[in-house]
Design a protein around this motif. Structure first.
Motif, PDB file in Angstrom:
ATOM      1  N   HIS A 228      47.619  -5.210  -9.700  1.00  0.00           N
ATOM      2  CA  HIS A 228      46.803  -4.736 -10.813  1.00  0.00           C
ATOM      3  C   HIS A 228      45.376  -4.517 -10.335  1.00  0.00           C
ATOM      4  N   HIS A 229      44.780  -3.389 -10.758  1.00  0.00           N
ATOM      5  CA  HIS A 229      43.389  -3.125 -10.414  1.00  0.00           C
ATOM      6  C   HIS A 229      42.726  -2.347 -11.537  1.00  0.00           C
ATOM      7  N   TYR A 232      44.921  -0.560 -14.176  1.00  0.00           N
ATOM      8  CA  TYR A 232      46.086   0.167 -13.671  1.00  0.00           C
ATOM      9  C   TYR A 232      47.031  -0.805 -12.964  1.00  0.00           C
ATOM     10  N   PHE A 234      49.783  -0.887 -10.020  1.00  0.00           N
ATOM     11  CA  PHE A 234      50.178  -0.133  -8.838  1.00  0.00           C
ATOM     12  C   PHE A 234      51.522  -0.653  -8.355  1.00  0.00           C
ATOM     13  N   PHE A 236      54.267  -0.325  -5.228  1.00  0.00           N
ATOM     14  CA  PHE A 236      54.576   0.125  -3.878  1.00  0.00           C
ATOM     15  C   PHE A 236      56.057  -0.132  -3.636  1.00  0.00           C
ATOM     16  N   LEU A 251      53.473   5.014  -3.102  1.00  0.00           N
ATOM     17  CA  LEU A 251      52.627   4.275  -4.041  1.00  0.00           C
ATOM     18  C   LEU A 251      52.548   5.007  -5.371  1.00  0.00           C
ATOM     19  N   ARG A 253      51.213   4.549  -9.709  1.00  0.00           N
ATOM     20  CA  ARG A 253      50.335   3.799 -10.609  1.00  0.00           C
ATOM     21  C   ARG A 253      50.608   4.191 -12.054  1.00  0.00           C
ATOM     22  N   TRP A 265      55.047   6.546 -14.514  1.00  0.00           N
ATOM     23  CA  TRP A 265      54.401   6.242 -13.242  1.00  0.00           C
ATOM     24  C   TRP A 265      53.957   7.534 -12.572  1.00  0.00           C
ATOM     25  N   VAL A 268      50.435   8.421  -6.424  1.00  0.00           N
ATOM     26  CA  VAL A 268      49.025   8.368  -6.032  1.00  0.00           C
ATOM     27  C   VAL A 268      48.720   9.406  -4.970  1.00  0.00           C
ATOM     28  N   PHE A 282      45.148  -4.785  -1.560  1.00  0.00           N
ATOM     29  CA  PHE A 282      44.079  -4.490  -2.499  1.00  0.00           C
ATOM     30  C   PHE A 282      43.012  -5.567  -2.447  1.00  0.00           C
ATOM     31  N   LEU A 287      41.258  -0.100  -1.435  1.00  0.00           N
ATOM     32  CA  LEU A 287      42.688  -0.075  -1.157  1.00  0.00           C
ATOM     33  C   LEU A 287      42.842   0.142   0.343  1.00  0.00           C
TER      34      LEU A 287
END
Length: 491
Positions: A228-229, A232, A234, A236, A251, A253, A265, A268, A282, A287
């Motif tokens: 989480h960032h 958002y 993310f 992978f 990847l 998000r 989704w 990216v 992260f 990133l």
């Protein structure tokens, strides 16, 4: 198990009989190899919030101290030296350990040999006392919620299948709350918190009882990591794309606030068959991508947050910075990197012609530091590798950046990596298999003896699972290289 002991004793006697004529050679090789072994097995300390964490001895021992007590890294030769055990005592041997976000508590499991399971305990790091709860057996995994009072843990059944998820509220007198009881024998529960402690198993970490929200569902045997960032999520993963198997990871998000029945989704990055993303990490500001391009490994830092747009982006549109690496890199392994708010990311860099280097990259000022790397130059004899200290700091961002090409390849920085290329060489080839498939071949040899066609070679081969061979430098094989042998890695 006496029959097993007898069988192993017979094997040992057979080995001794077959190799009896090589005892002098064995003794010589043992002496050579022993002289190259690291004098200690400690990992370098790692700054996490106000504390430094360190492991050492023949089993992991977790220690901590206030970084303000001593800003310098602790000597790895004496793990206890410099630690203030009045403010942070060593923790008992544990298999699983998790420190709370506020650094006030640690949860860990201890192995009960008589009952063959792991028991969960929690300790108050301020008072140095055990907490009254949790007191749980058969624990497989633990994770703290953002508020230190909530500790989540997974319990196994009699067949050691992780199947139940509990939440323990430290300081409360109530029973631990069962959140999930998975009845399917084919289902296994695993939990982890995102690096910012915002989510645990995609439970709302600020309110563990708010319920579970399905954010992604994949087929069996698919690998995925969720982070989480700043609003958002993310993902992978190497899951199939539109029904087609994916050759590599990619990847995605999605906004956290997407409450639609089917979460959407977004990709990216634009698909690039020549650019393979092998891993992601992260922190709050960047990133970091571990990538393979044209058979060469790269580390790339991308500033966060990413542009708020739905279309996939090309990497070069995001102002990437390719981090410096030595010329020959066979593997890049991420470090623990617990501290989400820190701009320093740790990696272990491996090479066929260099001892593993544990490197801290500070992404804000552009500084990188080799915090640990074995140097095989013996001070007494001065007969091995003529390189200098293995503790190197480059604190000039422009010097680092000017030493790296636009894609980070071929950075040697005047031997600062303490590699062995002065003494050993590494070459790469593509060779045809019996069915015409081209297979990568890596050859290592001593510069002193050369790579003569008649030289004996030790071949390492691997032809399954799509995995690359471990091509890291091995001190034990140096004895062969110095005697004119070659290493060959096929695959």
């Amino acid at each position: 198990m006496r029959h097993m002991d007898m069988y192993m004793e017979q094997e040992e006697k057979y080995r001794e009989a077959v190799l009896s004529e090589t005892e002098r050679l064995q003794s010589k090789l043992l002496s050579e190899i022993a002289s190259r072994l690291a004098p200690d097995l400690s990992t370098p300390s790692l700054k996490w919030g106000p504390w430094r964490m360190e492991e050492g001895k023949q089993f992991p021992v977790l220690c901590r101290r206030l970084a303000s007590l001593n800003q310098e890294l602790i000597s790895n030769k004496s793990p206890s030296a410099g630690f203030d055990f009045a403010t942070g005592k060593k923790i008992e041997q544990a298999l699983v350990s998790e420190v709370s976000a506020d650094h006030h508590h640690i949860a860990y499991t201890m192995y009960d040999k008589e009952n063959d399971f792991f028991k969960l305990c929690a300790r108050d790091l301020n008072t140095k006392t055990l907490c009254d709860k949790p007191q749980a057996d058969r624990v497989a995994n633990v994770a703290w919620a953002k508020s230190w009072q909530a500790l989540l843990y997974v319990v196994t059944d009699q067949h050691k299948r992780p199947c139940k998820l509990y939440c323990c509220m430290l300081g409360s007198s109530g029973e631990d709350i069962l959140l999930i009881d998975e009845p399917k024998d084919s289902a296994y529960i695993n939990i982890r918190h995102t690096k910012d402690f915002r989510y645990v198993l995609l439970l709302d970490s600020a309110d563990p009882f708010s319920g579970i929200r399905l954010v992604w569902e994949g087929e069996a045997f698919v690998h995925c990591i969720v982070e989480h960032h700043h609003g958002y999520l993310f993902l992978f993963t190497d899951a199939a794309k539109e029904g087609q198997l994916a050759d590599n990871h990619y990847l995605l998000r999605s906004p956290v606030g997407d409450n639609s029945g089917q979460r959407k989704w977004e990709h990216v990055f634009v698909d690039d068959p020549e650019l393979i993303i092998q891993d992601v990490d992260f922190c709050d500001s960047h990133l970091v991508l571990s990538m393979r391009k044209d058979k060469k490994l790269q580390l790339c830092a991308v500033p966060l947050p990413l542009p708020d747009q739905k279309e996939p982006l090309r990497l070069e549109e995001l102002s990437p910075w390719f981090l410096p690496l030595p010329k020959h890199v066979s593997e890049i392994s991420p470090g623990p990197n617990y501290d989400y708010l820190s701009s320093t990311i740790r990696f272990t860099i491996s090479s066929p012609v260099m001892h593993d280097a544990i490197v801290d990259y500070d992404l804000s000022p552009g500084k990188w530091t080799i915090v640990q790397q074995q140097n095989l130059l013996h001070d007494r004899t001065r007969i091995l590798y003529g390189k200098g200290s293995s503790s190197i700091i480059i604190d000039n961002a422009e010097r680092v950046r000017s030493s790296v090409s636009s894609d980070g390849e071929g950075c040697e920085l005047g031997g600062n990596w303490n590699d062995l290329s002065e003494f050993y060489a590494c070459e790469y080839y593509d060779v045809a298999s019996h069915d015409g498939v081209m297979v990568p071949l890596t050859i290592g040899y001593s510069n002193r003896t050369g790579k003569g066609d008649q030289s004996p070679a030790l071949l390492h081969g691997h032809g399954a699972y799509g995995e690359l061979l471990d091509k890291r430098w091995r001190s034990d094989l140096k004895s062969l290289l110095d005697r004119g042998w070659r290493w060959r890695w096929k695959g």
